[in-house]
Design a protein around this motif. Structure first.
Motif, PDB file in Angstrom:
ATOM      1  N   ARG A  33       0.818  -1.218   0.000  1.00  0.00           N
ATOM      2  CA  ARG A  33       0.000   0.000   0.000  1.00  0.00           C
ATOM      3  C   ARG A  33       0.847   1.261   0.000  1.00  0.00           C
ATOM      4  O   ARG A  33       0.635   2.163  -0.804  1.00  0.00           O
ATOM      5  N   VAL A  34       1.819   1.337   0.913  1.00  0.00           N
ATOM      6  CA  VAL A  34       2.594   2.577   1.036  1.00  0.00           C
ATOM      7  C   VAL A  34       3.531   2.793  -0.155  1.00  0.00           C
ATOM      8  O   VAL A  34       3.802   3.932  -0.518  1.00  0.00           O
ATOM      9  N   LEU A  35       4.013   1.703  -0.763  1.00  0.00           N
ATOM     10  CA  LEU A  35       4.899   1.844  -1.918  1.00  0.00           C
ATOM     11  C   LEU A  35       4.138   1.858  -3.239  1.00  0.00           C
ATOM     12  O   LEU A  35       4.732   2.084  -4.295  1.00  0.00           O
ATOM     13  N   LYS A  36       2.833   1.579  -3.158  1.00  0.00           N
ATOM     14  CA  LYS A  36       1.964   1.534  -4.347  1.00  0.00           C
ATOM     15  C   LYS A  36       2.444   0.467  -5.335  1.00  0.00           C
ATOM     16  O   LYS A  36       2.514   0.700  -6.538  1.00  0.00           O
ATOM     17  N   TRP A  37       2.777  -0.700  -4.798  1.00  0.00           N
ATOM     18  CA  TRP A  37       3.184  -1.847  -5.582  1.00  0.00           C
ATOM     19  C   TRP A  37       2.064  -2.877  -5.560  1.00  0.00           C
ATOM     20  O   TRP A  37       1.209  -2.871  -4.688  1.00  0.00           O
ATOM     21  N   LYS A  38       2.105  -3.816  -6.502  1.00  0.00           N
ATOM     22  CA  LYS A  38       1.174  -4.934  -6.483  1.00  0.00           C
ATOM     23  C   LYS A  38       1.553  -5.849  -5.311  1.00  0.00           C
ATOM     24  O   LYS A  38       2.749  -6.030  -5.025  1.00  0.00           O
ATOM     25  N   PRO A  39       0.564  -6.418  -4.642  1.00  0.00           N
ATOM     26  CA  PRO A  39       0.874  -7.311  -3.515  1.00  0.00           C
ATOM     27  C   PRO A  39       1.774  -8.487  -3.904  1.00  0.00           C
ATOM     28  O   PRO A  39       2.663  -8.866  -3.128  1.00  0.00           O
ATOM     29  N   SER A  40       1.575  -9.055  -5.095  1.00  0.00           N
ATOM     30  CA  SER A  40       2.403 -10.192  -5.507  1.00  0.00           C
ATOM     31  C   SER A  40       3.866  -9.769  -5.696  1.00  0.00           C
ATOM     32  O   SER A  40       4.790 -10.509  -5.339  1.00  0.00           O
ATOM     33  N   ARG A  41       4.080  -8.581  -6.233  1.00  0.00           N
ATOM     34  CA  ARG A  41       5.433  -8.055  -6.426  1.00  0.00           C
ATOM     35  C   ARG A  41       6.092  -7.818  -5.065  1.00  0.00           C
ATOM     36  O   ARG A  41       7.254  -8.160  -4.847  1.00  0.00           O
ATOM     37  N   THR A  42       5.333  -7.234  -4.147  1.00  0.00           N
ATOM     38  CA  THR A  42       5.841  -6.967  -2.806  1.00  0.00           C
ATOM     39  C   THR A  42       6.197  -8.274  -2.108  1.00  0.00           C
ATOM     40  O   THR A  42       7.232  -8.374  -1.451  1.00  0.00           O
ATOM     41  N   LYS A  43       5.349  -9.273  -2.258  1.00  0.00           N
ATOM     42  CA  LYS A  43       5.591 -10.580  -1.632  1.00  0.00           C
ATOM     43  C   LYS A  43       6.866 -11.216  -2.180  1.00  0.00           C
ATOM     44  O   LYS A  43       7.660 -11.780  -1.415  1.00  0.00           O
ATOM     45  N   ASP A  44       7.070 -11.133  -3.492  1.00  0.00           N
ATOM     46  CA  ASP A  44       8.280 -11.705  -4.090  1.00  0.00           C
ATOM     47  C   ASP A  44       9.538 -11.047  -3.529  1.00  0.00           C
ATOM     48  O   ASP A  44      10.523 -11.725  -3.216  1.00  0.00           O
ATOM     49  N   ILE A  45       9.509  -9.743  -3.392  1.00  0.00           N
ATOM     50  CA  ILE A  45      10.669  -9.030  -2.848  1.00  0.00           C
ATOM     51  C   ILE A  45      10.792  -9.293  -1.350  1.00  0.00           C
ATOM     52  O   ILE A  45      11.899  -9.453  -0.829  1.00  0.00           O
ATOM     53  N   TRP A  46       9.684  -9.359  -0.652  1.00  0.00           N
ATOM     54  CA  TRP A  46       9.680  -9.634   0.794  1.00  0.00           C
ATOM     55  C   TRP A  46      10.423 -10.936   1.088  1.00  0.00           C
ATOM     56  O   TRP A  46      11.225 -11.013   2.003  1.00  0.00           O
TER      57      TRP A  46
END
Length: 114
Positions: A33-46
């Motif tokens: 939400r705060v970075l305005k990224w797709k959740p799947s993209r955020t999860k991959d980087i996480w």
């Protein structure tokens, strides 16, 4: 430290720290939400998926949100190692070889860190 590892660390520690929530899913959603990224993209980087390539725009977004610049950590670590080596060399040791060996051990130990 690779860009992916740096981005992953920033997501864990600065963008969505553990104090935010005890649930990983909530932290990933917050980061997305705060970075305005797709959740799947955020999860991959996480999770540090090695198939992911960090885009320069994403690095800038993390830098802007956290205030931490990529590469600054490495520069600080190298400066600390140089200061430590200078201190070892400046110290008057028992033998002439002792400070040199201690400095080499310190530098070799730094080179073998992940």
């Amino acid at each position: 430290m690779s860009e992916l590892v740096w981005a992953q660390t920033q997501l864990h520690e600065a963008v969505a720290p553990s104090a935010l929530s005890s649930h990983i899913g909530n932290r990933i959603r917050h980061a997305a939400r705060v970075l305005k990224w797709k959740p799947s993209r955020t999860k991959d980087i996480w999770y540090g998926d090695e198939r992911v390539s960090i885009r320069p725009r994403e690095l800038r977004e993390i830098e802007e949100y956290t205030g931490v610049r990529y590469g600054h950590a490495e520069l600080t670590e190298i400066d600390q190692l140089i200061s430590r080596a200078d201190a070892i060399l400046a110290c008057a040791g028992e033998g002439a070889g002792s400070p040199v060996l201690a400095a080499l051990r310190a530098l070799a130990g730094a080179a073998h860190r992940p």
